[in-house]
Design a protein around this motif. Structure first.
Motif, PDB file in Angstrom:
ATOM      1  N   GLY A   1      -9.417  29.112  38.630  1.00  0.00           N
ATOM      2  CA  GLY A   1     -10.395  29.042  39.766  1.00  0.00           C
ATOM      3  C   GLY A   1     -10.493  27.316  40.284  1.00  0.00           C
ATOM      4  O   GLY A   1     -10.559  27.077  41.844  1.00  0.00           O
ATOM      5  N   ALA A   2     -10.661  26.078  39.305  1.00  0.00           N
ATOM      6  CA  ALA A   2      -9.810  24.658  40.251  1.00  0.00           C
ATOM      7  C   ALA A   2      -8.920  24.646  41.316  1.00  0.00           C
ATOM      8  O   ALA A   2      -8.841  24.623  42.550  1.00  0.00           O
ATOM      9  CB  ALA A   2      -9.395  23.857  39.522  1.00  0.00           C
ATOM     10  N   SER A   3      -7.933  25.769  41.442  1.00  0.00           N
ATOM     11  CA  SER A   3      -6.972  25.697  41.686  1.00  0.00           C
ATOM     12  C   SER A   3      -6.875  26.939  43.021  1.00  0.00           C
ATOM     13  O   SER A   3      -6.236  25.917  44.189  1.00  0.00           O
ATOM     14  CB  SER A   3      -5.280  26.577  40.579  1.00  0.00           C
ATOM     15  N   LEU A   4      -7.311  27.344  42.462  1.00  0.00           N
ATOM     16  CA  LEU A   4      -7.349  28.141  43.866  1.00  0.00           C
ATOM     17  C   LEU A   4      -8.761  27.747  44.979  1.00  0.00           C
ATOM     18  O   LEU A   4      -8.569  27.449  46.413  1.00  0.00           O
ATOM     19  CB  LEU A   4      -8.902  29.312  43.290  1.00  0.00           C
ATOM     20  N   GLY A   5      -9.587  27.103  44.510  1.00  0.00           N
ATOM     21  CA  GLY A   5     -10.534  25.808  45.388  1.00  0.00           C
ATOM     22  C   GLY A   5      -9.616  24.871  45.932  1.00  0.00           C
ATOM     23  O   GLY A   5      -9.433  24.480  47.078  1.00  0.00           O
ATOM     24  N   LEU A   6      -8.333  23.928  45.636  1.00  0.00           N
ATOM     25  CA  LEU A   6      -7.678  22.786  45.950  1.00  0.00           C
ATOM     26  C   LEU A   6      -6.841  23.456  46.692  1.00  0.00           C
ATOM     27  O   LEU A   6      -6.105  23.296  48.220  1.00  0.00           O
ATOM     28  CB  LEU A   6      -7.446  22.436  45.048  1.00  0.00           C
TER      29      LEU A   6
END
Length: 84
Positions: A39-44
């Motif tokens: 999820g953090a990767s997607l947000g970044l």
């Protein structure tokens, strides 16, 4: 089903200490950590931080592997003998 047990091959003190500590953690922590890294990767990625997104996204697999290790430690333990 009896397992072959070789008393000459035992875990060292460091591995034993690590297994004792990791067995205290619930296994789903690693699943949630993996999902959080995705999820953090997607947000970044959406925010335009391509390289950081790739770096954080690669954390998912190690978290899942740690979860498998954690589960194995809980099921088998270190140097566990079958009493069959």
């Amino acid at each position: 089903m009896a397992k072959d047990f070789n008393p000459e091959h035992k875990e060292g003190p460091v591995a034993t200490a690590i297994e004792e500590q990791t067995a205290k953690l619930p296994s789903d922590i690693f699943l949630w950590a993996s999902l959080a890294s995705m999820g953090a990767s997607l947000g970044l990625k959406i925010a335009g931080h391509k390289h950081t997104a790739l770096f954080v996204g690669q954390w998912a697999a190690p978290f899942l592997l740690l979860g498998i290790y954690n589960k194995l430690v809980k099921l088998e333990g270190h140097d566990k003998e079958d009493d069959e």
